[in-house]
Motif scaffolding. Sequence first.
Motif, mmCIF file in Angstrom:
data_model
loop_
_atom_site.group_PDB
_atom_site.id
_atom_site.type_symbol
_atom_site.label_atom_id
_atom_site.label_comp_id
_atom_site.label_asym_id
_atom_site.label_seq_id
_atom_site.Cartn_x
_atom_site.Cartn_y
_atom_site.Cartn_z
ATOM 1 N N CYS A 1 -27.876 -12.439 42.802
ATOM 2 C CA CYS A 1 -28.054 -12.270 44.261
ATOM 3 C C CYS A 1 -26.791 -12.705 44.995
ATOM 4 C CB CYS A 1 -29.270 -13.080 44.725
ATOM 5 S SG CYS A 1 -29.441 -13.140 46.521
ATOM 6 N N GLY A 2 -26.141 -11.742 45.610
ATOM 7 C CA GLY A 2 -24.881 -12.033 46.306
ATOM 8 C C GLY A 2 -25.044 -13.040 47.426
ATOM 9 N N PHE A 3 -26.152 -12.903 48.179
ATOM 10 C CA PHE A 3 -26.380 -13.797 49.325
ATOM 11 C C PHE A 3 -26.464 -15.258 48.865
ATOM 12 C CE2 PHE A 3 -29.095 -16.132 52.245
ATOM 13 C CZ PHE A 3 -28.561 -15.799 53.481
ATOM 14 N N CYS A 4 -27.277 -15.493 47.842
ATOM 15 C CA CYS A 4 -27.482 -16.873 47.379
ATOM 16 C C CYS A 4 -26.245 -17.396 46.634
ATOM 17 C CB CYS A 4 -28.736 -16.970 46.503
ATOM 18 S SG CYS A 4 -30.241 -16.671 47.463
ATOM 19 N N GLN A 5 -25.582 -16.503 45.922
ATOM 20 C CA GLN A 5 -24.346 -16.900 45.226
ATOM 21 C C GLN A 5 -23.303 -17.391 46.241
ATOM 22 O OE1 GLN A 5 -21.813 -13.725 43.626
ATOM 23 N NE2 GLN A 5 -22.027 -14.728 41.632
ATOM 24 N N CYS A 6 -23.222 -16.635 47.328
ATOM 25 C CA CYS A 6 -22.275 -16.984 48.390
ATOM 26 C C CYS A 6 -22.651 -18.320 49.030
ATOM 27 C CB CYS A 6 -22.308 -15.847 49.417
ATOM 28 S SG CYS A 6 -21.290 -16.126 50.826
ATOM 29 N N MET A 7 -23.965 -18.508 49.240
ATOM 30 C CA MET A 7 -24.415 -19.767 49.846
ATOM 31 C C MET A 7 -24.082 -20.957 48.943
ATOM 32 S SD MET A 7 -28.213 -21.060 50.858
ATOM 33 C CE MET A 7 -28.500 -19.824 52.094
ATOM 34 N N LEU A 8 -24.345 -20.786 47.655
ATOM 35 C CA LEU A 8 -24.074 -21.874 46.706
ATOM 36 C C LEU A 8 -22.573 -22.215 46.695
ATOM 37 C CD1 LEU A 8 -25.097 -23.788 44.496
ATOM 38 C CD2 LEU A 8 -24.764 -21.951 42.835
ATOM 39 N N ALA A 9 -21.756 -21.171 46.630
ATOM 40 C CA ALA A 9 -20.297 -21.399 46.599
ATOM 41 C C ALA A 9 -19.832 -22.102 47.873
ATOM 42 C CB ALA A 9 -19.574 -20.068 46.430
ATOM 43 N N ASP A 10 -20.367 -21.649 49.017
ATOM 44 C CA ASP A 10 -19.963 -22.248 50.301
ATOM 45 C C ASP A 10 -20.375 -23.723 50.384
ATOM 46 O OD1 ASP A 10 -18.855 -19.926 51.115
ATOM 47 O OD2 ASP A 10 -20.373 -19.410 52.604
ATOM 48 N N ILE A 11 -21.602 -24.002 49.979
ATOM 49 C CA ILE A 11 -22.078 -25.389 50.097
ATOM 50 C C ILE A 11 -21.302 -26.299 49.144
ATOM 51 C CG2 ILE A 11 -24.080 -26.907 49.726
ATOM 52 C CD1 ILE A 11 -25.806 -24.745 50.975
ATOM 53 N N GLN A 12 -21.003 -25.772 47.974
ATOM 54 C CA GLN A 12 -20.190 -26.583 47.043
ATOM 55 C C GLN A 12 -18.805 -26.849 47.646
ATOM 56 O OE1 GLN A 12 -20.820 -24.163 43.527
ATOM 57 N NE2 GLN A 12 -21.965 -25.826 42.546
ATOM 58 N N GLN B 1 -35.009 -30.931 65.504
ATOM 59 C CA GLN B 1 -33.745 -30.219 65.257
ATOM 60 C C GLN B 1 -33.906 -29.120 64.189
ATOM 61 O OE1 GLN B 1 -31.433 -33.536 64.084
ATOM 62 N NE2 GLN B 1 -31.139 -34.291 66.146
ATOM 63 N N ASP B 2 -35.053 -29.147 63.522
ATOM 64 C CA ASP B 2 -35.240 -28.191 62.435
ATOM 65 C C ASP B 2 -35.281 -26.750 62.955
ATOM 66 O OD1 ASP B 2 -35.504 -30.499 61.116
ATOM 67 O OD2 ASP B 2 -37.516 -30.131 60.341
ATOM 68 N N GLU B 3 -34.549 -25.921 62.284
ATOM 69 C CA GLU B 3 -34.594 -24.496 62.607
ATOM 70 C C GLU B 3 -34.586 -23.741 61.301
ATOM 71 O OE1 GLU B 3 -31.214 -23.385 64.969
ATOM 72 O OE2 GLU B 3 -31.631 -25.006 66.376
ATOM 73 N N PRO B 4 -35.327 -22.629 61.229
ATOM 74 C CA PRO B 4 -35.276 -21.878 59.977
ATOM 75 C C PRO B 4 -33.879 -21.294 59.753
ATOM 76 C CG PRO B 4 -36.502 -20.669 61.658
ATOM 77 C CD PRO B 4 -36.184 -22.012 62.228
ATOM 78 N N VAL B 5 -33.487 -21.219 58.481
ATOM 79 C CA VAL B 5 -32.169 -20.648 58.164
ATOM 80 C C VAL B 5 -32.214 -19.142 58.390
ATOM 81 C CG1 VAL B 5 -30.434 -20.366 56.370
ATOM 82 C CG2 VAL B 5 -31.927 -22.367 56.375
ATOM 83 N N LYS B 6 -31.200 -18.674 59.115
ATOM 84 C CA LYS B 6 -31.169 -17.225 59.365
ATOM 85 C C LYS B 6 -30.470 -16.548 58.201
ATOM 86 C CE LYS B 6 -30.645 -18.134 64.211
ATOM 87 N NZ LYS B 6 -29.558 -18.508 65.085
ATOM 88 N N ARG B 7 -31.127 -15.558 57.659
ATOM 89 C CA ARG B 7 -30.481 -14.795 56.597
ATOM 90 C C ARG B 7 -29.802 -13.590 57.223
ATOM 91 N NH1 ARG B 7 -32.271 -13.359 50.548
ATOM 92 N NH2 ARG B 7 -30.625 -11.863 50.166
ATOM 93 N N GLU B 8 -28.521 -13.539 57.051
ATOM 94 C CA GLU B 8 -27.769 -12.431 57.639
ATOM 95 C C GLU B 8 -27.554 -11.367 56.577
ATOM 96 O OE1 GLU B 8 -24.214 -14.082 59.430
ATOM 97 O OE2 GLU B 8 -25.410 -15.835 59.966
ATOM 98 N N TYR B 9 -28.401 -10.350 56.613
ATOM 99 C CA TYR B 9 -28.276 -9.287 55.609
ATOM 100 C C TYR B 9 -27.007 -8.480 55.857
ATOM 101 C CZ TYR B 9 -32.966 -10.507 54.295
ATOM 102 O OH TYR B 9 -34.057 -11.204 53.872
ATOM 103 N N GLY B 10 -26.442 -8.037 54.801
ATOM 104 C CA GLY B 10 -25.293 -7.146 54.940
ATOM 105 C C GLY B 10 -23.959 -7.867 54.902
ATOM 106 N N ASP B 11 -23.995 -9.198 54.882
ATOM 107 C CA ASP B 11 -22.690 -9.882 54.794
ATOM 108 C C ASP B 11 -22.687 -10.858 53.625
ATOM 109 O OD1 ASP B 11 -23.000 -12.397 57.419
ATOM 110 O OD2 ASP B 11 -24.301 -11.843 55.767
ATOM 111 N N ASP B 12 -23.325 -10.455 52.558
ATOM 112 C CA ASP B 12 -23.459 -11.285 51.362
ATOM 113 C C ASP B 12 -22.124 -11.804 50.846
ATOM 114 O OD1 ASP B 12 -26.254 -9.701 49.666
ATOM 115 O OD2 ASP B 12 -26.093 -10.828 51.513
#
Lengths: 230, 204
Positions: free
Chosen positions: A41-52, B111-122
């Motif tokens: 999953c590109g989205f989660c892979q990107c998130m993991l890399a960014d957080i690291q 302060q809690d907010e759900p994480v926004k998933r931005e599709y298309g910019d993976d």
Amino acid sequence: MKEEENQELRSGSACARFAEDISAYLEGEDRPQLLSHAAACGFCQCMLADIQLIRSASAELMPEDPPLKVWANVRLALVEEGIIRSRHGFWRLPSLPSLLRPMPMAAAAVVVAVIILFKAPGVVVHPRVETPNVIHAAVFEQSYMRPQDLQSLKQTIQQLEGAYSANSTLLEPSLKTTYEKSLASLDDEIHECQAIMQEEPQDELTREYLSRAYIQKAQLLQSALDYNLR
Amino acid sequence: MAQEQSAASKAASETQLIARAQHGEEEAFAALFEIHKRRVYSLCLRMAGDVAEAEDLTQEAFLQLFRKIATFRGESAFSTWLHRLVVNVVLMHLRKKGLQKVSLDEVDNSQDEPVKREYGDDDRRLMGSIDRVVLQAAIEELPPGYKAIFILHDVEGYEHNEIAQIMNCSVGNSKSQLHKARLKLRETLRRDAGRLAKTTGLPS
């Protein structure tokens, strides 16, 4: 079968699990599914890399030292409130390391050494030099000086420096070196105080340090002239 | 082994310093200040985002610490006690400034907010390394509750159980707030990188 597994790994529920597990994984817990999902999953892979990346960059942020005046102000308040019970004189306080470093110890050591040398038998005694003996005892007692007193003391120091320069060749070489190291150290302290005063002219504590440094310098020059240039 | 011994002797000497400070010895106060000044000042600086405020807060925190030092009985680590005090001083200051409504007793869940998933910019990830100044600015933008936990954990290296003591929250709360802080920070950094890319024409 393999395709089904891949679809499962890329599904929304796998992303939700990833979000739940990522903190634990970053805390060092074993989460093999998380890595499998990130690989698919590109989205989660990107998130993991960014957080690291954020974690490692944050860990490298360097701590900074507060300015000297913070301790000076804390100390002053503690003294005023009677929380600190000081056992030493002003210059022995370990509160401002850069202001204190070698100067007070060296200056005190020089004065003691000078007295011992002067009193010791067999010491070469030089002819006495007339010096501008205008530093009154009352000035030494003050921790704070009015600007005009400070100005007067500066003029006295200039006179003493002139007399010292004219006669310093009469000093024993090792003693001269020690004196000059102490004088250089005092000059550093004076410059440091002056720099702070330029930025913060109303800083009373620095004014007090500056006054003390001038007094120390005058005393040191006077002692060199009184005890050694004879 | 050598590290453990060094940590033990450090703790022992700190205990001695605390005992001496409890008797009003100036050298002990000065030594405790020297040991902890960098972490305290850095925490204040990162929380307040302003040098003058950080100086005042550091001063206030150490003053409070030294006024209360006679009551320290060693139930928790001294640094945890100190940091709890520092965080409270900073959060109280921010509350007085009225910038954010901050709970001192527990982390504010508002302060809690759900994480926004931005599709298309993976594939738009933060590149290579993060500039220190940019990162510090992004940390400053975090809401105070998130910010405190993030700084304590990811910058200062505290464990969640210590943060829970410092912030007076549960370990679970500390973990979840940290995660949200990281996501928020990532969002800010990606936004700034995007803006920079638009301005310079360079890829973010």
